[in-house]
Design an enzyme around this catalytic site. Structure first.
Site, PDB file in Angstrom:
ATOM      1  N   CYS A  84      -0.592  -1.886  -7.115  1.00  0.00           N
ATOM      2  CA  CYS A  84      -1.287  -0.480  -6.228  1.00  0.00           C
ATOM      3  C   CYS A  84      -0.198   0.199  -6.899  1.00  0.00           C
ATOM      4  O   CYS A  84      -0.657   0.784  -8.190  1.00  0.00           O
ATOM      5  CB  CYS A  84      -0.578  -1.177  -4.419  1.00  0.00           C
ATOM      6  SG  CYS A  84      -1.537   0.297  -3.506  1.00  0.00           S
ATOM      7  N   HIS A 187      -0.919  -6.282  -2.784  1.00  0.00           N
ATOM      8  CA  HIS A 187       0.447  -6.832  -2.961  1.00  0.00           C
ATOM      9  C   HIS A 187       0.563  -8.217  -3.125  1.00  0.00           C
ATOM     10  O   HIS A 187       0.766  -8.167  -1.883  1.00  0.00           O
ATOM     11  CB  HIS A 187       0.581  -6.067  -2.215  1.00  0.00           C
ATOM     12  CG  HIS A 187       0.636  -4.268  -2.059  1.00  0.00           C
ATOM     13  ND1 HIS A 187       1.490  -3.805  -2.473  1.00  0.00           N
ATOM     14  CD2 HIS A 187      -0.639  -3.566  -1.918  1.00  0.00           C
ATOM     15  CE1 HIS A 187       1.625  -2.338  -1.894  1.00  0.00           C
ATOM     16  NE2 HIS A 187       0.141  -2.614  -1.997  1.00  0.00           N
ATOM     17  N   GLU A 189       2.809  -9.363  -3.649  1.00  0.00           N
ATOM     18  CA  GLU A 189       4.271  -9.757  -3.753  1.00  0.00           C
ATOM     19  C   GLU A 189       4.760 -10.332  -2.498  1.00  0.00           C
ATOM     20  O   GLU A 189       5.795 -10.469  -1.538  1.00  0.00           O
ATOM     21  CB  GLU A 189       4.926  -9.024  -3.913  1.00  0.00           C
ATOM     22  CG  GLU A 189       4.835  -7.224  -3.546  1.00  0.00           C
ATOM     23  CD  GLU A 189       3.246  -6.182  -3.874  1.00  0.00           C
ATOM     24  OE1 GLU A 189       2.895  -6.944  -4.531  1.00  0.00           O
ATOM     25  OE2 GLU A 189       3.477  -5.655  -3.630  1.00  0.00           O
TER      26      GLU A 189
HETATM   27  N1  GLN Z   1      -1.470   5.538  -2.529  1.00  0.00           N
HETATM   28  C1  GLN Z   1      -0.325   5.143  -3.166  1.00  0.00           C
HETATM   29  C2  GLN Z   1      -0.188   6.227  -4.375  1.00  0.00           C
HETATM   30  O1  GLN Z   1      -1.026   6.550  -3.997  1.00  0.00           O
HETATM   31  C3  GLN Z   1      -0.248   3.446  -3.355  1.00  0.00           C
HETATM   32  C4  GLN Z   1      -0.230   2.529  -2.366  1.00  0.00           C
HETATM   33  C5  GLN Z   1       0.483   1.321  -2.151  1.00  0.00           C
HETATM   34  O2  GLN Z   1       1.412   1.576  -2.723  1.00  0.00           O
HETATM   35  N2  GLN Z   1       0.623   0.003  -1.423  1.00  0.00           N
HETATM   36  O3  GLN Z   1       0.692   5.668  -4.737  1.00  0.00           O
END
Ligand code: GLN
Length: 206
Positions: A84, A187, A189
């Site tokens: 992410c 994710h 994790e």
């Molecule tokens: N929206 C977040 C960002 O721009 C990422 C979201 C996440 O890691 N769950 O960094």
């Protein structure tokens, strides 16, 4: 133990869901340690960049004097996995970010931050993941997306490992690999399914 059997993998611990990755890496057969300082970075075979908030992480990398050492290790070929926000940090081009946000430029992809937000902020789906769910008898993977990026485009050396299987974002790329660098929009994790971490630990061992 040696890196070949039980690699020592750092989790960048400036911000984000660090504990979940440490836990998942342990369960996947690695030694996992938080990394906040260059001396800690020097001691690891590979790095995981967790989910969190990429512009905050970018700022903290500067404050902790970790940006340049991390870029140097990645250029030297240190394996890395980003989930992410971690995917955003590893990318070469980021859309919809702040102009002053710095990133690590280790993966030849263009990502769009908060890409699913226009449709739905957070969602879960079951998807196919190349090299994992195509093994005999394997089940599809539950993927949790939280204000996630998607991969808008990839260079020819980047392997696409997973796409959104259905719905308004059907076909969007959400997992990629280029040599020793792996990234997912979702994710693993947080689900208890350790297969992505096992896949990464195997990448580090090789
Ligand atoms: N929206 C977040 C960002 O721009 C990422 C979201 C996440 O890691 N769950 O960094």
């Amino acid at each position: 133990m040696s890196a070949a059997t039980r690699p020592r993998i750092g989790v960048l611990a400036l911000q984000g869901d660090v504990r979940e990755h440490v836990h998942a890496l342990h369960a996947a057969g690695a030694e996992a340690v938080p990394v906040r300082r260059q001396a800690e970075l020097d001691e690891v075979d590979a790095i995981v960049i967790p989910g969190g908030e990429s512009t905050t992480m970018s700022k903290l990398l500067g404050i902790f004097d970790l940006h340049d050492p991390l870029v140097a290790r990645l250029r030297d070929g240190m394996p890395a996995y980003g989930s992410c926000a971690g995917m955003i940090m590893l990318a070469s081009t980021i859309l919809d970010t702040r102009p002053d946000a710095r990133h690590l430029d280790a993966l030849d992809i263009t990502v769009r931050r908060n890409a699913f937000g226009r449709q739905v902020e957070s969602f879960e789906t079951d998807l196919d993941f190349a090299g994992i769910t195509d093994r005999p008898g394997a089940q599809r993977m539950r993927a949790v997306f939280i204000r996630a990026p998607w991969v808008e485009s990839v260079s020819p050396d980047v392997e696409v490992l997973a796409r959104v299987p259905e719905g308004p974002a059907q076909g969007r790329i959400v997992a990629v690999r280029q040599n020793k660098v792996l990234a997912t929009s979702f994710h693993p994790e947080v689900t208890g399914d350790r297969r992505v971490h096992e896949y990464f630990v195997e990448m580090v061992r090789r």
